[in-house]
Structure formats: C-alpha cells, structure tokens
Design a protein around this motif. Structure first.
Motif, PDB file in Angstrom:
ATOM      1  N   ALA A 228       0.808  -1.231   0.000  1.00 16.67           N
ATOM      2  CA  ALA A 228       0.000   0.000   0.000  1.00 16.67           C
ATOM      3  C   ALA A 228       0.835   1.272   0.000  1.00 16.67           C
TER       4      ALA A 228
ATOM      5  N   THR B 251      -4.154  -9.831 -16.211  1.00 17.03           N
ATOM      6  CA  THR B 251      -4.207 -10.896 -15.204  1.00 17.03           C
ATOM      7  C   THR B 251      -2.930 -11.006 -14.361  1.00 17.03           C
TER       8      THR B 251
ATOM      9  N   PHE C  68      -3.180 -21.881 -14.289  1.00 16.25           N
ATOM     10  CA  PHE C  68      -4.422 -21.444 -13.645  1.00 16.25           C
ATOM     11  C   PHE C  68      -4.258 -21.590 -12.139  1.00 16.25           C
TER      12      PHE C  68
HETATM   13  C1  LIG Z   1       3.523  -8.398  -2.070  1.00  7.81           C
HETATM   14  C2  LIG Z   1       3.288  -7.209  -2.982  1.00  7.81           C
HETATM   15  C3  LIG Z   1       3.572  -5.923  -2.545  1.00  7.81           C
HETATM   16  C4  LIG Z   1       3.335  -4.837  -3.393  1.00  7.81           C
HETATM   17  N1  LIG Z   1       3.487  -3.575  -2.915  1.00  7.81           N
HETATM   18  C5  LIG Z   1       3.105  -2.524  -3.666  1.00  7.81           C
HETATM   19  C6  LIG Z   1       3.087  -1.223  -3.126  1.00  7.81           C
HETATM   20  O1  LIG Z   1       3.411  -1.015  -1.966  1.00  7.81           O
HETATM   21  N2  LIG Z   1       2.703  -0.201  -3.934  1.00  7.81           N
HETATM   22  C7  LIG Z   1       2.324  -0.394  -5.236  1.00  7.81           C
HETATM   23  O2  LIG Z   1       1.979   0.572  -5.931  1.00  7.81           O
HETATM   24  N3  LIG Z   1       2.315  -1.637  -5.780  1.00  7.81           N
HETATM   25  C8  LIG Z   1       2.678  -2.691  -5.034  1.00  7.81           C
HETATM   26  N4  LIG Z   1       2.647  -3.951  -5.551  1.00  7.81           N
HETATM   27  C9  LIG Z   1       2.329  -4.134  -6.982  1.00  7.81           C
HETATM   28  C10 LIG Z   1       0.831  -4.009  -7.242  1.00  7.81           C
HETATM   29  O3  LIG Z   1       0.120  -4.619  -6.208  1.00  7.81           O
HETATM   30  C11 LIG Z   1       0.498  -4.646  -8.598  1.00  7.81           C
HETATM   31  O4  LIG Z   1       1.301  -4.048  -9.604  1.00  7.81           O
HETATM   32  C12 LIG Z   1      -0.965  -4.439  -8.978  1.00  7.81           C
HETATM   33  O5  LIG Z   1      -1.832  -4.743  -7.920  1.00  7.81           O
HETATM   34  C13 LIG Z   1      -1.304  -5.316 -10.149  1.00  7.81           C
HETATM   35  O6  LIG Z   1      -2.670  -5.099 -10.417  1.00  7.81           O
HETATM   36  P1  LIG Z   1      -3.410  -6.026 -11.457  1.00  7.81           P
HETATM   37  O7  LIG Z   1      -4.811  -5.554 -11.564  1.00  7.81           O
HETATM   38  O8  LIG Z   1      -2.613  -6.100 -12.713  1.00  7.81           O
HETATM   39  O9  LIG Z   1      -3.273  -7.498 -10.802  1.00  7.81           O
HETATM   40  P2  LIG Z   1      -4.218  -8.271  -9.740  1.00  7.81           P
HETATM   41  O10 LIG Z   1      -4.727  -7.415  -8.684  1.00  7.81           O
HETATM   42  O11 LIG Z   1      -3.444  -9.503  -9.350  1.00  7.81           O
HETATM   43  O12 LIG Z   1      -5.439  -8.680 -10.638  1.00  7.81           O
HETATM   44  C14 LIG Z   1      -5.346  -9.691 -11.637  1.00  7.81           C
HETATM   45  C15 LIG Z   1      -6.680 -10.390 -11.651  1.00  7.81           C
HETATM   46  O13 LIG Z   1      -6.683 -11.336 -12.735  1.00  7.81           O
HETATM   47  C16 LIG Z   1      -7.411 -12.466 -12.280  1.00  7.81           C
HETATM   48  N5  LIG Z   1      -7.073 -13.619 -13.124  1.00  7.81           N
HETATM   49  C17 LIG Z   1      -5.938 -14.337 -13.099  1.00  7.81           C
HETATM   50  N6  LIG Z   1      -6.038 -15.344 -14.010  1.00  7.81           N
HETATM   51  C18 LIG Z   1      -7.237 -15.232 -14.611  1.00  7.81           C
HETATM   52  C19 LIG Z   1      -7.911 -15.961 -15.629  1.00  7.81           C
HETATM   53  N7  LIG Z   1      -7.346 -17.020 -16.209  1.00  7.81           N
HETATM   54  N8  LIG Z   1      -9.161 -15.572 -15.979  1.00  7.81           N
HETATM   55  C20 LIG Z   1      -9.760 -14.493 -15.382  1.00  7.81           C
HETATM   56  N9  LIG Z   1      -9.167 -13.776 -14.412  1.00  7.81           N
HETATM   57  C21 LIG Z   1      -7.912 -14.132 -14.053  1.00  7.81           C
HETATM   58  C22 LIG Z   1      -6.975 -12.628 -10.844  1.00  7.81           C
HETATM   59  O14 LIG Z   1      -7.862 -13.443 -10.088  1.00  7.81           O
HETATM   60  C23 LIG Z   1      -6.949 -11.186 -10.373  1.00  7.81           C
HETATM   61  O15 LIG Z   1      -8.184 -10.768  -9.833  1.00  7.81           O
HETATM   62  C24 LIG Z   1       2.859  -5.056  -4.733  1.00  7.81           C
HETATM   63  C25 LIG Z   1       2.572  -6.351  -5.164  1.00  7.81           C
HETATM   64  C26 LIG Z   1       2.750  -7.422  -4.296  1.00  7.81           C
HETATM   65  C27 LIG Z   1       2.338  -8.789  -4.753  1.00  7.81           C
END
Ligand SMILES: Cc1cc2nc3c(=O)[nH]c(=O)nc-3n(C[C@H](O)[C@H](O)[C@H](O)COP(=O)(O)OP(=O)(O)OC[C@H]3O[C@@H](n4cnc5c(N)ncnc54)[C@H](O)[C@@H]3O)c2cc1C
Length: 378
Positions: free
Chosen positions: A49, A201, A291
C-alpha cells in the motif's frame, strides 16, 4: 448465442477495473472476466500500500521518476482513500546495504524528493542504522479502493461483469476474437465476439497470452506473504530500510494496521518460469501454473515467516516499540525478469496483436493505472 463487445478484459484487479471504467466512459461496451468469485482478491489488495514517491528505487531512476509522474493524479483522484497523516522514515542499514547514506541523499536530491536527516528519535535503534531520514510518502488503502472500484464497475451500464468465469478457447476470425468463456460455478459456456482483448491478469499474463496464441513476456514469480500487525507506538509511523534484503513497516492505508514486508522473508517460493510453477501445486489439484488458485484458501501455502519478519524489523526499533501480530495474506508477486537486478517496477503495456487487437498489460505499481490511457486506442 454470441454476445458482441467492443472490448473483452480478462482480470479484475485494479488494472482490469480501471481499463474497463475508462473505456466504458468513452462509450465502449465491455465484458470484464474474473476467475475468482469477486473482483480485487489478489495483488491489488495484498500489497504494501505504498504510494510510491520514488524513494524505493535508488537503482532504477526510470521507475523512481515514473512513480512521481503518476503520483499527483492518483493522489488527487483517490484522496479519500489515502492516509496522509503519518510520518514516513527511510533508513539505510549500517551493514550490507547496496546504497550508502551519501548515495541515497544524492539520489533524492537528483529526483527532487524530501529527505531530511534525523539524528535522534526515541523509537529507533541508531546502532543498526547508517542514517535515518524523514521523507514524504503516503499509503493508499487497498480495501477502500477495492470497494470503490467494485461499486463503480457494478453500477456501470456499459460493463458486463462475469465473476467466477474463465476463458476456455479463443479463436481469431478475420478482424475479431471469438471467445468461449466458462462459468466456473455453473459450468455454462458463453460465447463472446470482440475486436479487442486486454489481458490484465498479472501473474497469469503468460497463460492468457498463450490462450490467444501470443508469446510469453519474460516474468518471474514469488509466493509472497504480507504480514499485518498493530503497534500502539508505531501506529502513525512508517519505516523502510534500504537497500537490499531489509524490511518495511508502514500503515496499511487507513485501517489502523501496519503492513510488514521483508525482502528476505516475504517471498517464500520463487519461480523463474514464465508461468508461476511452484512445488506446492502438487498438493492442490485446483492450482496449476496455467491457472493458479488463491493462496489464502490453500492448505499447501507456505508456513508464515511472521516471526522472522518481526524479529528483523525489531532490530531497527527501540525497546519501547511493541509489535503485535494480527494476520497474514498471501499472493503471487510477478516481476519482469529484466528488473531482477535494478529492482525496477515499470508498468508495461504490450500491443501483441492488431486487428483484432490484443493488449498485454503488466502492472508494476498501483499508481501507474493511467498508463492505460496512453496506449489504448479508443
Ligand atoms: C507483495 C506485494 C507488494 C506490493 N506492494 C506494492 C506497493 O506497496 N505499492 C504499489 O503501488 N504496488 C505494489 N505492488 C504491486 C501491485 O500490487 C500490482 O502491480 C498491482 O496490484 C497489479 O494489479 P493487477 O490488476 O494487474 O493485478 P491483480 O490485482 O493480481 O489482478 C489480476 C486479476 O486477474 C485475475 N485472473 C488471473 N487469471 C485469470 C484468468 N485465467 N481468468 C480471469 N481472471 C484471471 C486474478 O484473479 C486477479 O483478480 C505489490 C505487489 C505485491 C504482490
């Protein structure tokens, strides 16, 4: 019956939701497909966060500068979900840091961010620190942000939300994609046709790329544990120790809890494969590299490293600071292999296909959601 959409988005974290809302605002009809029962269950809620201001990336000026570019707009558009009222300290570990105090000061000066040296503070143990700095960095509240985006998506008429759904088959037909999507709870199969797909994803980026016939992007993956604790003395204080295998403790938005992570102990298992392949998957029939299931619901998830993480951060704190464990959450953290050395976290949007379009959106940090607007063609 085949349903026609202007854009199909796979993945309902903050990047998929933001892309859906932005495109819907411009009149597009969107199908948003999420495999879990709800939006926002992975990296977009299980993270530190930190509303990055650049401090974290002394080895990647590009990431540091990109953090700052997006910060102002993210802050103004998410003001009610951001904790501005805590003191944020960065410290340089006395032993084994990749950066020393002088380098860190020069770096902050170069990218023009606040960095005031602090020589005395009753809550810190200076014998373990090369230097301590009062900085300016805030924390967003992932739970409040998740609630905000969930209700925005649900109330948007241009977005059809398909939770508990997965893409089974994708075929290119002239200038459209024809996609079969399965309801994971009812096993009904739906058919969508669209001229554009966005893969949002994160850890499953390469699995979805492969389904649509595209190459992998070079990723590595880590099963990561965020520890949540409370501390009466540290409630409104954050500390990040730089730069190497150290730790970070800071308010988790406005929750009253602190998130604790450690470069050495947060990441339990590492996969250098393009898909997230871990040995614990052999104990869970529902979790495969193509998956993955949700680690929080999995009996085979790694044993918590909370004691190691708490012991590590305690070294930097004075004896008067109490830390009480509250809970742990796990998720898969994915990174571009190219950033393993400089620790950079760029957000990259690759246009892998044209007519029909296919975008692979790989997110480095939450406040870079606006990169979507620079790449998507309306
Ligand atoms: C431990 C950790 C600490 C972090 N700290 C920070 C921080 O302090 N500040 C910051 O800015 N960023 C931070 N980040 C990075 C940030 O959290 C990510 O860059 C961001 O949340 C990615 O968002 P997203 O929507 O791409 O991924 P996600 O939130 O992972 O969303 C991807 C979605 O795709 C879905 N999905 C996966 N496969 C499929 C499928 N086959 N079919 C349909 N849906 C699917 C998943 O269920 C999920 O809901 C951190 C990340 C982690 C893991």
């Amino acid at each position: 019956m085949t349903k026609a959409y202007d854009v199909v988005i796979v993945g309902g974290g903050i990047f998929g939701c933001y892309a859906a809302l932005w495109l819907a605002k411009h009149g597009k009809r969107i199908a948003l497909i999420e495999k879990e029962k709800a939006l926002f269950t992975k990296a977009s809620v299980v993270n530190q966060a930190r509303l990055h201001s650049g401090y974290h990336y002394p080895r990647s000026i590009a990431t540091a500068v990109m953090s700052d570019e997006n910060k102002a707009r993210f802050t103004s558009e998410h003001r009610e979900f951001i904790n501005f009222s805590f003191e944020k300290y960065y410290a340089i570990d006395r032993y084994g840091s990749f950066t020393d105090a002088r380098q860190f000061e020069r770096f902050c000066d170069f990218i023009d961010i606040k960095c005031e040296k602090v020589d005395n503070h009753p809550l810190f143990n200076f014998s373990q620190l090369d230097a301590l700095y009062l900085t300016e960095e805030y924390s967003f509240d992932p739970i409040l942000i998740a609630n905000h985006y969930r209700s925005a998506v649900q109330s948007c008429n241009n977005i059809h939300l398909y939770e508990s759904h997965q893409v089974l088959v994708a075929e290119k037909q002239k200038s459209t994609w024809v996609i079969q999507v399965e309801d994971l709870q009812g096993s009904e199969v739906r058919c969508f046709e669209t001229p554009a797909v966005i893969n949002a994803t994160y850890c499953a980026s390469n699995a979805i790329n492969a389904l649509f016939g595209f190459d992998s992007i070079p990723l590595m993956h880590e099963i990561s544990e965020m520890v949540f604790i409370h501390s009466p003395q540290f409630r409104d204080i954050g500390l990040t120790v730089m730069d190497g295998p150290f730790a970070s403790l800071m308010p988790y938005g406005k929750s009253g809890l602190l998130s604790l992570s450690s470069v050495a102990y947060t990441h339990h298992k590492v996969s250098y494969d393009d898909l997230p392949a871990f040995d614990c998957q052999s104990k869970n029939a529902n979790c495969r590299p193509e998956f993955t299931s949700n680690c929080n619901d999995c009996m085979a998830k790694p044993v918590s490293a909370k004691n190691k993480m708490m012991a590590q951060i305690r070294q930097y704190l004075s004896d008067m600071v109490e830390l009480h464990y509250f809970s742990s959450f796990y998720t898969i953290k994915s990174k571009l292999k190219a950033n393993a050395i400089d620790d950079g976290r760029p957000t990259e949007i690759a246009v892998l296909g044209k007519n029909p379009d296919f975008y692979c959106l790989f997110a480095g940090k939450i406040n870079s959601i606006y990169e979507i607007e620079k790449t998507m063609i309306l």
